[in-house]
Design a protein around this motif. Structure first.
Motif, mmCIF file in Angstrom:
data_model
loop_
_atom_site.group_PDB
_atom_site.id
_atom_site.type_symbol
_atom_site.label_atom_id
_atom_site.label_comp_id
_atom_site.label_asym_id
_atom_site.label_seq_id
_atom_site.Cartn_x
_atom_site.Cartn_y
_atom_site.Cartn_z
ATOM 1 N N ARG A 102 0.834 -1.203 0.000
ATOM 2 C CA ARG A 102 0.000 0.000 0.000
ATOM 3 C C ARG A 102 0.873 1.260 0.000
ATOM 4 N NH1 ARG A 102 -3.890 -2.619 -2.021
ATOM 5 N NH2 ARG A 102 -5.389 -3.636 -0.620
ATOM 6 N N ASP A 129 -0.747 4.627 -1.506
ATOM 7 C CA ASP A 129 -1.798 4.736 -0.486
ATOM 8 C C ASP A 129 -1.133 4.667 0.889
ATOM 9 O OD1 ASP A 129 -4.090 4.820 0.980
ATOM 10 O OD2 ASP A 129 -5.053 3.103 -0.018
ATOM 11 N N GLU A 165 -1.585 6.061 3.888
ATOM 12 C CA GLU A 165 -2.312 5.841 5.137
ATOM 13 C C GLU A 165 -2.755 4.388 5.288
ATOM 14 O OE1 GLU A 165 -5.394 8.057 8.111
ATOM 15 O OE2 GLU A 165 -5.354 8.679 6.011
ATOM 16 N N ALA A 166 -3.166 3.765 4.179
ATOM 17 C CA ALA A 166 -3.558 2.353 4.251
ATOM 18 C C ALA A 166 -2.379 1.499 4.710
ATOM 19 C CB ALA A 166 -4.068 1.879 2.895
ATOM 20 N N SER A 189 2.589 1.748 -3.397
ATOM 21 C CA SER A 189 1.634 2.085 -4.468
ATOM 22 C C SER A 189 1.062 3.488 -4.329
ATOM 23 C CB SER A 189 0.496 1.067 -4.488
ATOM 24 O OG SER A 189 -0.309 1.187 -3.314
#
Length: 291
Positions: free
Chosen positions: A233, A238, A240-241, A236
């Motif tokens: 994540r 993202d 916070e994920a 890529s």
């Protein structure tokens, strides 16, 4: 009397009168307000004229003459009492009046001489055009040529390593980073780049995100899967994920793999640019470690 509160009001003197009043009046009508301190009518009329000058948006200019300071001008205009207002247009004295008139009569006086409020000036909106994003592959080519011309410039090699990371050429990027001199080896950009390399290395043989998610759904305590999913994540985009997965690892078992969750969070903070996001998750990490 206020002290020239708008761009349309100025003080006139004998030394500047020819340029600021006579010459300027060839293009813009000018009201001359002869005044003196301590006179009630001057205190009433002066601010009113200044406000009208602002309201008329430059349709006329207001020249203020303090007769106590500019006796030469007062004498030249044969001023007998204050306040006295004189209108100058086209370089000529065209009209005037003594005393303080109310606002309505002042507007009638201006209208009689063809002076009407001008529309306010609208500042042109400056539209900032964002530069198109630089293609990392094009930037790699540019930097290679720059290094050929300046092979001893270590800064260019750091720049190239950072761009190579964007293209996925982690091996060459790592070689360049390892060869940097000491002053650049501790540069924040180098530290972040090494952290990115570490994350990229973790994903070399890692399962795809869908497989990792399925593993976590089947067993929420699968911290290895959480770790790899968080890295995926993060890499890529993202962020916070990814941080959520690392915090979940820390919450479930802070000692897992010699404190892997804490170490990964610290590396993630080095990579990320969003200071608000970093601050929020630093607090979460601290609260769990200190609990």
């Amino acid at each position: 009397m206020t002290d020239a509160p708008t761009p349309h009001v100025f003080h006139a003197t004998a030394a500047t009168f020819e340029d600021t009043v006579i010459s300027t009046s060839l293009e813009t009508p000018i009201l001359i307000n002869f005044w003196a301190a301590g006179f009630e009518q001057c205190e009433t009329l002066g601010p009113l004229l200044e406000r009208l000058a602002a309201d008329y948006n430059g349709a006329f200019l207001l020249a203020k003459v303090d007769v106590a300071q500019e006796q030469e001008l007062a004498s030249a205009f044969q001023i007998q009492s204050v306040p006295t207002v004189i209108l100058v247009k086209g370089g000529q004295l065209v009209d005037g009046f003594p005393g303080a008139l109310p606002e309505g009569q002042l507007k009638e006086f201006l209208t009689h001489h063809g002076i009407e409020p001008a529309p306010p000036m609208v500042e042109e909106e400056i539209v900032e055009v964002e530069a198109p994003p630089v293609d990392p592959h094009t930037e790699v080519m540019r930097l290679r040529k720059a290094i050929e011309a300046q092979p001893d410039t270590a800064e260019l090699k750091l720049d190239l390593a950072l761009v190579l990371l964007q293209t996925g050429a982690t091996g060459e990027a790592e070689q360049l980073l390892d060869g940097l001199p000491a002053n650049l080896a501790t540069d924040d950009r180098t530290i972040k780049a090494h952290a990115r390399l570490g994350f990229a290395a973790l994903l070399k043989d890692a399962p795809p995100a869908e497989v990792l998610e399925a593993a976590i759904n089947a067993d929420p305590t699968d911290l290895r899967a959480r770790h790899l999913l968080g890295v995926r994540r993060l890499v890529s985009g993202d962020a916070e994920a990814g941080l959520i997965q690392f915090i979940e690892m820390l919450q479930r078992d802070r000692a897992y793999a010699n404190g892997l969750a804490r170490k990964t969070l610290i590396d993630a903070f080095r990579v990320l640019e969003d200071e608000d996001l970093i601050s929020r998750y630093r607090r979460k990490m601290s609260s769990l470690l200190l609990a």
